[in-house]
Design a protein around this motif. Structure first.
Motif, PDB file in Angstrom:
ATOM      1  N   LEU A 184       0.804  -1.218   0.000  1.00 10.55           N
ATOM      2  CA  LEU A 184       0.000   0.000   0.000  1.00 10.55           C
ATOM      3  C   LEU A 184       0.837   1.268   0.000  1.00 10.55           C
ATOM      4  O   LEU A 184       0.292   2.364  -0.176  1.00 10.55           O
ATOM      5  CB  LEU A 184      -0.933   0.014   1.222  1.00 10.55           C
ATOM      6  N   GLU A 241     -12.839   2.428   0.903  1.00 12.38           N
ATOM      7  CA  GLU A 241     -11.995   2.058  -0.229  1.00 12.38           C
ATOM      8  C   GLU A 241     -10.845   1.153   0.214  1.00 12.38           C
ATOM      9  O   GLU A 241     -10.500   0.180  -0.466  1.00 12.38           O
ATOM     10  CB  GLU A 241     -11.425   3.322  -0.898  1.00 12.38           C
ATOM     11  N   GLN A 243     -12.115  -2.331   0.947  1.00 15.13           N
ATOM     12  CA  GLN A 243     -12.343  -3.061  -0.308  1.00 15.13           C
ATOM     13  C   GLN A 243     -11.040  -3.653  -0.828  1.00 15.13           C
ATOM     14  O   GLN A 243     -11.010  -4.815  -1.272  1.00 15.13           O
ATOM     15  CB  GLN A 243     -12.959  -2.125  -1.342  1.00 15.13           C
ATOM     16  N   LYS A 244      -9.965  -2.883  -0.770  1.00 10.79           N
ATOM     17  CA  LYS A 244      -8.661  -3.391  -1.207  1.00 10.79           C
ATOM     18  C   LYS A 244      -8.202  -4.543  -0.319  1.00 10.79           C
ATOM     19  O   LYS A 244      -7.725  -5.576  -0.812  1.00 10.79           O
ATOM     20  CB  LYS A 244      -7.616  -2.264  -1.164  1.00 10.79           C
ATOM     21  N   ILE A 274      -5.107  -4.215  -7.625  1.00 14.38           N
ATOM     22  CA  ILE A 274      -5.903  -4.022  -6.413  1.00 14.38           C
ATOM     23  C   ILE A 274      -5.424  -2.798  -5.634  1.00 14.38           C
ATOM     24  O   ILE A 274      -6.226  -1.994  -5.131  1.00 14.38           O
ATOM     25  CB  ILE A 274      -5.834  -5.275  -5.519  1.00 14.38           C
ATOM     26  N   CYS A 275      -4.109  -2.644  -5.556  1.00 11.78           N
ATOM     27  CA  CYS A 275      -3.554  -1.554  -4.761  1.00 11.78           C
ATOM     28  C   CYS A 275      -3.513  -0.221  -5.500  1.00 11.78           C
ATOM     29  O   CYS A 275      -3.122   0.808  -4.931  1.00 11.78           O
ATOM     30  CB  CYS A 275      -2.148  -1.926  -4.290  1.00 11.78           C
TER      31      CYS A 275
END
Length: 331
Positions: free
Chosen positions: A198, A258, A261-262, A327-328
């Protein structure tokens, strides 16, 4: 009290710091949040014993780690005296100076005065004659880089440090610092920076590439993004979470829909790989040739054992690399 050395080192991989001769365990233990005066001493002691028993030979500190600043070094010094004195030559102990530690104009940043006085204070708190790695903790925009690097070189010449490192530097400053340290024949072996799925700042500011080009190792802190790269926040904020019990570095507002979700998507991917999300997050870092070691934090011994399992599967397919980036949002 401890496992035999043949057992202790069986399962932990050890990696060279860049082109140096120094090797670190793939997983190292950071003594930051949970080694201050708010943690029971026996818990800290059990974590250090568990780590060492499973091949973690590197313990990373800084003068300002606590709370209060200095507490982590004092507590670790007691553990060294009571448990680890016979094993000193099997340990890599690192510390840092550069953040605020005492009042007045010499209490922080990167002057020769601050770094060398800070190192002396750290050695006294830990009861050591030397540390294995001494870092400058952050870039100093006001002090000439030559002065800071000369102070690191002096720490080695004095016998109070075996190697030096730089923490929280960017790529261009690292390149300049490495050139100065090379001229001083100072063994600069390691960069310490925040890095996770992240947080890709070391990719964006050039640090990761510069470390590789300069032949230095990279050790990453916050590999689980302050606990976000786990399953703890998938269904709300637990009462015993860092957000509820500390709140200095991770706050409730950071757990956005958000982000959840990730995390959920990454958690599903980890399950397909037969790993926890935390294991996959650590494995993702260890799969990168630039990374020497990942620094984990823990609040109990069981977390250390869970994180060590990451070394069992650090292979990713090209599709998995792409999926993680997608995804990130790092594509």
């Amino acid at each position: 009290m401890y496992q035999a050395a043949s057992q202790r080192y069986d399962t932990m991989p050890y990696r060279r710091c860049g082109r140096s001769g120094l090797r670190l365990p793939a997983v190292s233990l950071g003594l930051w949040h949970n080694f201050g005066d708010t943690t029971p001493y026996e818990t800290m002691r059990a974590m250090c014993r568990t780590a060492f028993d499973h091949g973690i030979t590197h313990f990373d500190l800084a003068d300002n780690y606590g709370p209060e600043p200095g507490a982590a070094e004092r507590n670790f010094g007691r553990i060294l005296r009571e448990d680890f004195r016979p094993y000193r030559d099997e340990l890599i102990i690192s510390t840092k100076a550069g953040y605020l530690m005492w009042d007045g104009p010499y209490g922080d940043w990167g002057s020769r005065k601050h770094l060398l006085a800070g190192l002396d204070q750290s050695l006294k708190r830990m009861g050591l004659d030397y540390v294995d790695i001494f870092y400058h903790h952050r870039m100093d925009p006001a002090t000439p880089l030559e002065e800071t690097m000369e102070a690191l070189a002096q720490a080695v010449r004095s016998g109070k440090a075996l190697y030096v490192g730089l923490s929280n530097y960017d790529g261009p400053t690292l390149e300049k610092a490495a050139a100065i340290l090379d001229e001083l024949h100072c063994p600069f072996v390691l960069c310490q920076n925040r890095y996770s799925m992240l947080d890709r700042n070391v990719e964006e500011n050039g640090l990761k590439e510069a470390a590789v080009q300069a032949g230095r190792g990279l050790i990453t802190f916050s590999p689980l993004a302050q606990g976000r790269l786990t399953d703890r926040y998938l269904h709300g904020i637990p009462a015993d979470s860092r957000i509820r019990t500390d709140g200095r570095y991770l706050k409730e507002k950071d757990i956005t829909p958000e982000l959840v979700q990730k995390i959920s998507a990454l958690n599903e991917m980890a399950a397909r790989r037969g790993q926890t999300l935390a294991e996959m997050a650590l494995a993702w870092l260890l799969a990168q040739p630039a990374v020497t070691s990942v620094l984990i934090g823990a609040s109990r011994p069981e977390q250390i054992l869970d994180n060590i399992r990451a070394v069992e599967n650090t292979t990713f397919t090209p599709d998995e690399w792409e999926e993680i980036d997608r995804i990130c949002g790092a594509e």
